[in-house]
Design an enzyme around this catalytic site. Structure first.
Site, PDB file in Angstrom:
ATOM      1  N   TRP A   1       0.643  -1.265  -0.251  1.00 28.99           N
ATOM      2  CA  TRP A   1       0.093  -0.076   0.188  1.00 28.99           C
ATOM      3  C   TRP A   1       0.897   1.269   0.051  1.00 28.99           C
ATOM      4  O   TRP A   1       1.835   1.371   0.708  1.00 28.99           O
ATOM      5  CB  TRP A   1      -1.001  -0.023   1.250  1.00 28.99           C
ATOM      6  CG  TRP A   1      -2.039   1.154   1.423  1.00 28.99           C
ATOM      7  CD1 TRP A   1      -2.506   1.842   0.275  1.00 28.99           C
ATOM      8  CD2 TRP A   1      -1.977   1.832   2.495  1.00 28.99           C
ATOM      9  NE1 TRP A   1      -3.287   2.793   0.725  1.00 28.99           N
ATOM     10  CE2 TRP A   1      -3.032   3.015   2.399  1.00 28.99           C
ATOM     11  CE3 TRP A   1      -1.762   1.784   3.705  1.00 28.99           C
ATOM     12  CZ2 TRP A   1      -3.443   3.745   3.010  1.00 28.99           C
ATOM     13  CZ3 TRP A   1      -2.033   2.926   4.890  1.00 28.99           C
ATOM     14  CH2 TRP A   1      -2.867   3.572   4.599  1.00 28.99           C
TER      15      TRP A   1
ATOM     16  N   LYS B   1     -13.685  -0.209   4.956  1.00 25.30           N
ATOM     17  CA  LYS B   1     -14.260  -1.120   3.764  1.00 25.30           C
ATOM     18  C   LYS B   1     -15.420  -1.941   3.986  1.00 25.30           C
ATOM     19  O   LYS B   1     -16.539  -1.886   3.467  1.00 25.30           O
ATOM     20  CB  LYS B   1     -13.155  -1.898   2.806  1.00 25.30           C
ATOM     21  CG  LYS B   1     -11.737  -1.165   3.073  1.00 25.30           C
ATOM     22  CD  LYS B   1     -11.627  -0.169   2.094  1.00 25.30           C
ATOM     23  CE  LYS B   1     -10.307   0.484   2.177  1.00 25.30           C
ATOM     24  NZ  LYS B   1      -9.474   1.334   1.555  1.00 25.30           N
TER      25      LYS B   1
ATOM     26  N   ASP C   1      -1.635  -6.467   8.743  1.00 24.24           N
ATOM     27  CA  ASP C   1      -2.747  -5.623   8.264  1.00 24.24           C
ATOM     28  C   ASP C   1      -3.863  -6.162   7.579  1.00 24.24           C
ATOM     29  O   ASP C   1      -3.568  -6.592   6.611  1.00 24.24           O
ATOM     30  CB  ASP C   1      -1.775  -4.378   7.172  1.00 24.24           C
ATOM     31  CG  ASP C   1      -2.652  -3.386   6.800  1.00 24.24           C
ATOM     32  OD1 ASP C   1      -3.986  -3.146   7.342  1.00 24.24           O
ATOM     33  OD2 ASP C   1      -2.612  -2.608   5.957  1.00 24.24           O
TER      34      ASP C   1
HETATM   35  C1  LMR Z   1      -6.398   2.704  -0.903  1.00 21.16           C
HETATM   36  O1  LMR Z   1      -5.450   2.000  -1.006  1.00 21.16           O
HETATM   37  O2  LMR Z   1      -6.896   2.968  -1.865  1.00 21.16           O
HETATM   38  C2  LMR Z   1      -7.208   2.899   0.067  1.00 21.16           C
HETATM   39  O3  LMR Z   1      -6.566   2.146   1.382  1.00 21.16           O
HETATM   40  C3  LMR Z   1      -7.332   4.289   0.597  1.00 21.16           C
HETATM   41  C4  LMR Z   1      -6.169   5.040   0.887  1.00 21.16           C
HETATM   42  O4  LMR Z   1      -6.314   5.606   1.926  1.00 21.16           O
HETATM   43  O5  LMR Z   1      -5.388   4.969   0.415  1.00 21.16           O
END
Ligand code: LMR
Length: 395
Positions: free
Chosen positions: A129, A245, A210
């Site tokens: 992420w 989510k 996570d």
């Molecule tokens: C994403 O990865 O798009 C989501 O988790 C929103 C974010 O906060 O980045």
């Protein structure tokens, strides 16, 4: 004070929505952030959430402070949701605090690791992420990566992952996605989880898991397989979870950080260190999201309704995976995109290059993260033809 500041680039995910909103093309599609959208492109408030909010309006009697751990009922309910009827819960070895979203949980987890080990390092998957690196760096940790996704073969690089994790020093932390890996959509299978958990136990690295998408993969129980197995295998771990989510509570900012200790008394000590970390950051978490979640999870009727609504979201996304694949073929795309249906959760890497991502944006008003991550949850029967046609064009 501020005159020497230089403009910084917009956030790689949130910045896309700003551009998308300013785009006047009626066919535009926002495949950027991981936000569930229904077939009409709307992000609905779940009916169970609306009912719980009404209950809160009717029954809330005070706005007085909680404490740094947040609502005790939420913490109990979310622990049960995440861990199930697990022996670490029965042995009273888990301490859970509510946090401002999953991001808040990760930041607090990072600061806890930093407090325990001032020169601490956390290993994250490559890719991961886009915000992980920033959150853990801000918490004062060094961030290193382990291989995870094989871009050429569109699959997990499990051998590469294990090879690197075998060399992780004892007491470093390792961040693992519980399910619906963000951004690749490729998850560890149960046998792979067993190998990773055994390695964590043998080496003594700290698993930080996570779980931002519980319920969006296979199901609520199945998606929690990894963290529960890990809790069975190692003495200590951290689980960060999010209700953004699966309860659709994005802007309410509600998540949880659960720390498992070696014993009940060790968990008490950890908790006594955790709470002051919260206190100096934001004092205590916001209450509204937690109140909604605990109301849903405390009611058999609302929980059943939530399960139903969550299944509808999950099934719609997996239906869109197949539909996109079919439409790509229909539009004459010969490149193999079958990996899209082998993945779970909201995301997939299209596997196109940065110039092609930019062309989708500039020529077709289709917005996706630079890595070519798309949010499948934003695809609908109404826009999939246009999307597939546009992809065919830039290929
Ligand atoms: C994403 O990865 O798009 C989501 O988790 C929103 C974010 O906060 O980045």
């Amino acid at each position: 004070m501020f005159s020497d500041l230089k403009q910084r680039p917009a956030d790689p995910i949130l910045g896309l929505t700003v551009k998308f909103k300013a785009d006047s093309n009626p066919d535009k599609i926002d495949l950027g952030p991981g936000i569930y959208k229904d077939e009409t492109g709307h992000t609905p408030i779940l009916a169970c959430v609306k009912a719980a909010e009404q209950y809160r309006i009717d029954n809330e009697t005070t706005k007085t402070y909680f404490n740094s751990a947040g609502s005790a009922l939420f913490n109990e309910k979310i622990t049960a949701l995440n861990f199930g009827d697990h022996r670490v819960v029965r042995e009273n070895r888990v301490r859970t605090i509510s946090t401002p979203g999953g991001t808040g949980a990760l930041r607090i987890a990072g600061e806890l690791v930093k407090t325990c080990k001032p020169s601490g390092t956390i290993w994250v998957s490559d890719p991961t992420w886009a915000n992980h690196q920033g959150v853990f760096t801000a918490a004062g940790l060094q961030v290193k990566t382990y291989p995870y996704y094989d871009h050429d073969n569109k699959c997990l690089d499990f051998a590469g992952m294990m090879e690197t994790l075998k060399r992780v020093p004892k007491d470093d932390a390792v961040l693992i996605h519980a399910c619906c890996h963000n951004p690749s959509g490729m998850d560890l299978n149960p046998q792979q989880w067993q190998q990773v958990a055994a390695l964590a136990r043998d080496i003594g690295f700290l698993p930080v898991i996570d779980m931002a998408y519980q319920g969006f993969g296979v199901g609520l129980e199945e998606d929690a397989y990894g963290p529960r197995l890990m809790a069975d295998t190692v003495d200590e771990m951290i689980l960060c979870s999010s209700c953004s989510k699966n309860f659709g509570l994005y802007r309410e900012r509600i998540g949880a950080c659960s720390v498992v200790g070696k014993s009940a008394s060790a968990a008490d000590i950890i908790n006594s260190v955790l709470l002051p970390i919260v206190r100096v950051n934001y004092s205590m978490p916001p209450a509204h999201g937690a109140a909604i979640v605990e109301t849903v999870l405390d009611s058999a009727e609302l929980t059943a309704q939530w399960h139903h609504e969550l299944a509808l979201m999950r099934d719609r996304i997996s239906g869109m995976r197949q539909l996109l694949l079919d439409k790509l073929v229909e539009n004459g795309v010969t490149r193999d995109f079958s990996f899209i249906t082998a993945q779970t959760g909201m995301f997939s890497f299209l596997g196109i290059d940065a110039a092609q991502v930019q062309r989708l944006q500039d020529e077709f008003s289709i917005y996706l993260v630079g890595s070519s991550r798309i949010s499948i949850a934003a695809i609908a029967p109404d826009n999939v033809d246009y999307l597939a046609r546009s992809i065919a064009r830039i290929l």
